[in-house]
Design a protein around this motif. Structure first.
Motif, PDB file in Angstrom:
ATOM      1  N   ALA A   1       0.832  -1.207   0.000  1.00 36.69           N
ATOM      2  CA  ALA A   1       0.000   0.000   0.000  1.00 36.69           C
ATOM      3  C   ALA A   1       0.865   1.255   0.000  1.00 36.69           C
ATOM      4  N   SER A   2       1.964   1.243   0.770  1.00 41.14           N
ATOM      5  CA  SER A   2       2.838   2.414   0.851  1.00 41.14           C
ATOM      6  C   SER A   2       3.529   2.685  -0.480  1.00 41.14           C
ATOM      7  N   VAL A   3       4.041   1.622  -1.106  1.00 37.32           N
ATOM      8  CA  VAL A   3       4.726   1.784  -2.390  1.00 37.32           C
ATOM      9  C   VAL A   3       3.739   2.229  -3.467  1.00 37.32           C
ATOM     10  N   PHE A   4       2.554   1.623  -3.457  1.00 38.90           N
ATOM     11  CA  PHE A   4       1.546   1.993  -4.454  1.00 38.90           C
ATOM     12  C   PHE A   4       1.136   3.459  -4.273  1.00 38.90           C
ATOM     13  N   ALA A   5       0.947   3.894  -3.026  1.00 41.61           N
ATOM     14  CA  ALA A   5       0.557   5.286  -2.770  1.00 41.61           C
ATOM     15  C   ALA A   5       1.660   6.238  -3.194  1.00 41.61           C
ATOM     16  N   ALA A   6       2.913   5.889  -2.900  1.00 38.93           N
ATOM     17  CA  ALA A   6       4.029   6.746  -3.305  1.00 38.93           C
ATOM     18  C   ALA A   6       4.100   6.843  -4.823  1.00 38.93           C
TER      19      ALA A   6
ATOM     20  N   THR B   1       2.020  -2.757 -10.422  1.00 40.49           N
ATOM     21  CA  THR B   1       2.089  -1.446 -11.078  1.00 40.49           C
ATOM     22  C   THR B   1       2.527  -1.546 -12.535  1.00 40.49           C
ATOM     23  N   ARG B   2       3.182  -2.659 -12.908  1.00 37.49           N
ATOM     24  CA  ARG B   2       3.567  -2.812 -14.310  1.00 37.49           C
ATOM     25  C   ARG B   2       2.349  -2.929 -15.209  1.00 37.49           C
ATOM     26  N   ALA B   3       1.213  -3.337 -14.624  1.00 36.74           N
ATOM     27  CA  ALA B   3      -0.012  -3.501 -15.420  1.00 36.74           C
ATOM     28  C   ALA B   3      -0.738  -2.177 -15.634  1.00 36.74           C
ATOM     29  N   ILE B   4      -0.290  -1.115 -14.939  1.00 36.61           N
ATOM     30  CA  ILE B   4      -0.967   0.181 -15.034  1.00 36.61           C
ATOM     31  C   ILE B   4      -0.188   1.061 -15.994  1.00 36.61           C
ATOM     32  N   ASP B   5      -0.799   1.385 -17.109  1.00 40.16           N
ATOM     33  CA  ASP B   5      -0.135   2.173 -18.137  1.00 40.16           C
ATOM     34  C   ASP B   5       0.209   3.558 -17.617  1.00 40.16           C
ATOM     35  N   GLY B   6       1.471   3.941 -17.741  1.00 39.37           N
ATOM     36  CA  GLY B   6       1.894   5.275 -17.339  1.00 39.37           C
ATOM     37  C   GLY B   6       2.164   5.436 -15.861  1.00 39.37           C
ATOM     38  N   PHE B   7       2.057   4.352 -15.080  1.00 44.33           N
ATOM     39  CA  PHE B   7       2.273   4.455 -13.629  1.00 44.33           C
ATOM     40  C   PHE B   7       3.770   4.553 -13.350  1.00 44.33           C
ATOM     41  N   ARG B   8       4.140   5.501 -12.508  1.00 49.83           N
ATOM     42  CA  ARG B   8       5.550   5.710 -12.157  1.00 49.83           C
ATOM     43  C   ARG B   8       5.824   5.080 -10.798  1.00 49.83           C
ATOM     44  N   LEU B   9       6.664   4.062 -10.767  1.00 47.63           N
ATOM     45  CA  LEU B   9       6.991   3.372  -9.528  1.00 47.63           C
ATOM     46  C   LEU B   9       7.897   4.254  -8.668  1.00 47.63           C
ATOM     47  N   ALA B  10       7.571   4.343  -7.382  1.00 43.33           N
ATOM     48  CA  ALA B  10       8.393   5.103  -6.433  1.00 43.33           C
ATOM     49  C   ALA B  10       8.463   4.320  -5.129  1.00 43.33           C
ATOM     50  N   ILE B  11       9.675   4.170  -4.573  1.00 44.41           N
ATOM     51  CA  ILE B  11       9.877   3.446  -3.326  1.00 44.41           C
ATOM     52  C   ILE B  11      10.052   4.447  -2.195  1.00 44.41           C
ATOM     53  N   PRO B  12       9.110   4.508  -1.246  1.00 45.04           N
ATOM     54  CA  PRO B  12       9.220   5.458  -0.120  1.00 45.04           C
ATOM     55  C   PRO B  12      10.177   4.925   0.947  1.00 45.04           C
TER      56      PRO B  12
END
Length: 847
Positions: free
Chosen positions: A508-513, A798-809
């Protein structure tokens, strides 16, 4: 054997209590969810039944494709036609339109949360669902009645002033009445302003149209007969139902939309808690079976058969399952109230007219808790049957977790299979429900696989985590570390329960970030505007008159309104975005696969732009024609003239002109508006003037700079994240009980060992430290594995979400490790005190 099972349970009361509590906590959220949602459903059903009791037949627009907008209103001509139908005694139009801005005379916003609307008072009293408790319903265009709940919460009285704004500019009204709504003080805590019918039509922009038409039958004409006659004269797209059918449909709309989603989400969190509880139950019975090896061996010596030993252990599991489930069912009533308070705190004050405990709730709660307990008890029970009679002559204990040679291959198979199922759910072509099932099953398999692999990780992680304790605390730190790796299987299962909670919190934290980073990048790279106008609640649409007024502010060069609607293509619902094609390219940068800004500016009312993803998924290309069904029951042919590749995700799958969206889809309000300045005045001065305009005339809307808009979106993500954390707290609490239970049981089997340590000089404080450090190391093992697993799952999803930018908090994840250590300290309080109070002489004589 039944007596032996009961005595075995009663002889270990603390174990019984802690294990039953783990079952209870898992069942509690299941029971609480059902009670909570059943109560809300019943409350809405009561409200709608009461509201329609004077109506024989009701006409309403088909809102299947309305989306977030009000469905297209019913023209006044339909009411005139209905009045001419044979058997109609009375017929009257009604307005009940969601939205609107409500403020006190001093400009302060009302604190009402949830559903808010503007309604029109009835002239025909039998149709009226608003009943005055003080004063009267509005009689002039300057009067308003408000719900009793709103009046009590806001300390409003008869004669006070209320500012209201919706499609029309702000106007000041006098409160003429305090009312109840179908017998309740408020509709979910929201503000409902009751105006005269013509004034409600004017304020909501309905003109002479209605949101509903209510009909009363003449004596001798049944509602069903009248319904059939009226259905023949109304146009397509208008639903005709009897009064009871209308109440049922309104309840169904609430239930199959929001409430079903809410129930599914809450049950998912309940399932997580119960899944974590299963680890605790399995570990508890594994340890106790190992500790009772001599007891089972003696039973075998005395003639007990393997089946009898199996039934004895399973009987203990059955008792714990039933007791825990019953306790959880009772706690569920309290949790239902807690859920209501939790959602109220997040802005969803849902109505409850009385607690509903359905037989389904009782049956499901008892069955699920008991079955999960029995399944978790099976492996230890079968292990107990394999205890040979000669074990009665042995001293010592085993770990209770002997690894099979098949454990590692099975773990690898479960982990890889789980990840494959999740990938299939994410990237496959299955329907939404099937995809969710695949992802859920894949997640469970992945967690089980990692849990089976984790015994091999206990040693290295414990060595790494235990280094500071050894260096700072010496022998106590070393003993604690060695105790955690003595029985790696037991430690792994204990840590595995916490691993699940930490993995989900990490996800949840990584997805929110990532969501916040994606929003920030989309606005920074996509927006060419200097300000964004949106509804003050952050998601509702607002009056286009506000947009027109902002466009006239000195210093504003141009505005671009964005609207949203829903359509249906080949039986599938699709979101449709409306834009002002003349100004949109100047204020927002859209990426293109085929076409350009000139294509956008040339977009006509018979044309559509599609997204790259929609083009690839459906094999649609430029020049093709799409036939879209709209909320107005029209089928509109649209020619594809371009293909967008919008990295910001603003424009969705289908883009048309705002004029087409209003004419054929019924979308009359703006979702948000980009504002561009001409540079003739300082940006801060232009923004201040826009703020004054909106506050004075259209307080429903507000303007934000790009930075303020980004921050608001991030705040909404943070609010959702906080809600997820609150719901995951139950699983974390259950996992802490697992650590407590394991430590308590391990202290029992290490009684002589602790007695020897005390005899050679270890103080009570040092004993407490050893147990505390054990708990911290165990918690950190679960946290580290959970952290890695959560990051892996978030990357996959998140790889399945087009245009989603992965960020590690990184900061949040470090804090999570610290909180896991603190959780270990809390879990160790009871076991540490218990260990330090052991009598040295009695411990040395303990067997």
């Amino acid at each position: 054997m039944a007596k032996i099972a009961v005595r075995g349970l009663l002889a270990r009361k603390l174990r019984l209590a802690l294990t039953a509590l783990a079952v209870a906590l898992g069942v509690t959220l299941i029971a609480g969810t059902y009670i909570f949602t059943d109560t809300i459903t019943k409350s809405f059903d009561t409200i709608f039944t009461q509201g329609n009791k004077g109506t024989d037949v009701a006409l309403s627009p088909n809102n299947d494709l309305a989306g977030d907008n009000d469905p297209p209103p019913i023209p006044a001509s339909v009411l005139a036609r209905v009045k001419q139908v044979d058997g109609v005694a009375q017929a009257e139009g009604a307005v009940f339109s969601a939205g609107g801005s409500f403020r006190k005379a001093d400009g302060s916003k009302l604190k009402g949360k949830g559903f808010s609307a503007i309604a029109g008072a009835h002239d025909v009293k039998r149709f009226e669902s608003f009943a005055p408790t003080q004063g009267h319903l509005p009689e002039t265009a300057d009067e308003v009645a408000i719900p009793k709940g709103t009046a009590d919460n806001e300390h409003l009285r008869l004669g006070d002033k209320l500012q209201i704004q919706d499609a029309a500019p702000k106007k000041l009204y006098t409160i003429s009445g305090i009312v109840t709504i179908a017998g309740v003080d408020s509709l979910g805590g929201g503000v409902i302003a009751v105006l005269t019918l013509p004034e409600a039509q004017r304020m909501t922009g309905k003109g002479t149209a209605f949101d509903e038409i209510e009909v009363a039958a003449k004596p001798g004409v049944t509602p069903a007969q009248l319904k059939a006659r009226i259905a023949k004269v109304v146009p397509k797209g208008i639903e005709v139902r009897t009064g009871p059918e209308q109440a049922d449909q309104q309840t169904k709309d609430i239930k199959t939309g929001f409430l079903d989603f809410l129930r599914t989400a809450l049950l998912a969190f309940a399932g997580i808690s119960l899944f974590v509880g299963a680890f605790l139950i399995f570990n508890t019975f594994s340890i106790t079976v190992a500790q009772r090896t001599r007891e089972f061996a003696l039973l075998r010596v005395l003639g007990a058969k393997r089946k009898q030993v199996l039934r004895s252990v399973l009987a203990e599991g059955l008792v714990i399952g039933v007791v825990g489930s019953a306790v959880g069912l009772g706690l569920g009533i309290l949790v239902a109230g807690g859920l209501k308070a939790l959602f109220k705190a997040f802005g969803a004050d849902l109505p409850t007219t009385g607690t509903v405990i359905a037989s389904r709730t009782i049956i499901v709660s008892l069955l699920v808790g008991t079955i999960v307990t029995l399944i978790s008890t099976l492996a230890p029970a079968f292990r107990a049957t394999r205890v040979p009679p000669l074990a009665a002559l042995r001293e010592g204990l085993d770990s209770g977790h002997k690894r099979s040679r098949w454990a590692t291959p099975l773990a690898a198979l479960l982990t890889l299979g789980g990840l494959a199922l999740m990938a299939l759910g994410l990237f496959g072509t299955a329907k939404a429900s099937a995809a969710l099932s695949l992802m859920g099953g894949g997640a469970v398999a992945t967690f089980l696989g990692v849990a089976l692999l984790s015994p091999r990780l206990v040693g290295p992680i414990a060595g790494f985590v235990g280094i500071p304790f050894e260096r700072l605390r010496g022998i106590t730190g070393r003993i604690a570390r060695e105790n955690t790796v003595r029985f790696p299987g037991r430690t792994a299962v204990t840590a595995g329960a916490l691993m699940i909670g930490v993995a989900l919190v990490t996800f949840a934290s990584v997805f929110a970030a990532g969501a916040k980073s994606t929003i920030r990048e989309a606005v920074d790279n996509g927006s060419r505007a200097q300000a964004v106008v949106e509804n003050t609640d952050g998601f509702s649409a607002f009056s286009p008159q506000a947009t027109a007024a902002v466009a006239k502010v000195p210093g504003v060069k141009e505005v671009a309104a964005i609207r949203t609607a829903q359509g249906r293509i080949d039986g599938k619902k699709k979101g449709v975005t409306g834009v002002d094609q003349r100004t949109f390219p100047d204020l927002y940068h859209s990426g293109w696969k085929q076409g350009g800004d000139a294509t956008m500016r040339a977009l006509g009312d018979g044309q559509v732009l599609i997204s790259k993803k929609y083009s690839e998924d459906n094999g649609v290309k430029v020049g093709d024609t799409l036939r879209i069904e709209t909320a107005k029951a029209l089928t509109v042919p649209l020619k594809v003239t371009g293909i967008l590749n919008d990295k910001g995700g603003l424009t969705g799958d289908l883009v048309v002109t705002n004029s087409l969206l209003e004419r054929d889809f019924g979308a009359r309000k703006d979702a948000f508006v980009f504002v561009g300045y001409d540079g003739s005045r300082p940006a801060t001065q232009v923004k201040a003037q826009i703020d004054r305009l909106l506050d004075t005339q259209f307080p429903e809307a507000e303007a934000k700079t790009n930075g303020e808009f980004i921050k608001q979106q991030e705040d909404q993500v943070n609010q959702l994240l906080t809600l997820i954390y609150a719901l995951l707290a139950m699983a974390i609490i259950v996992s802490l009980f697992g650590i407590v239970n394991t430590l308590v049981l391990s202290i029992s089997e290490r009684t002589r060992e602790l007695g020897l340590l005390r005899a050679i000089g270890m103080s009570r404080r040092q004993v407490r430290r050893v147990i505390r450090y054990e708990a911290i190391i165990t918690a950190e093992i679960g946290a580290v594995i959970g952290l890695v697993l959560g990051i892996v799952l978030s990357i996959l999803v998140t790889r399945a979400i087009d245009g989603f930018r992965l960020a590690i908090p990184v900061g949040s994840l470090i804090l999570l490790l610290v909180l896991a250590a603190l959780a270990g300290v809390l879990a160790a309080i009871l076991p540490a005190r218990r260990a330090s109070r052991l009598n040295v002489l009695e411990s040395l004589a303990y067997e």
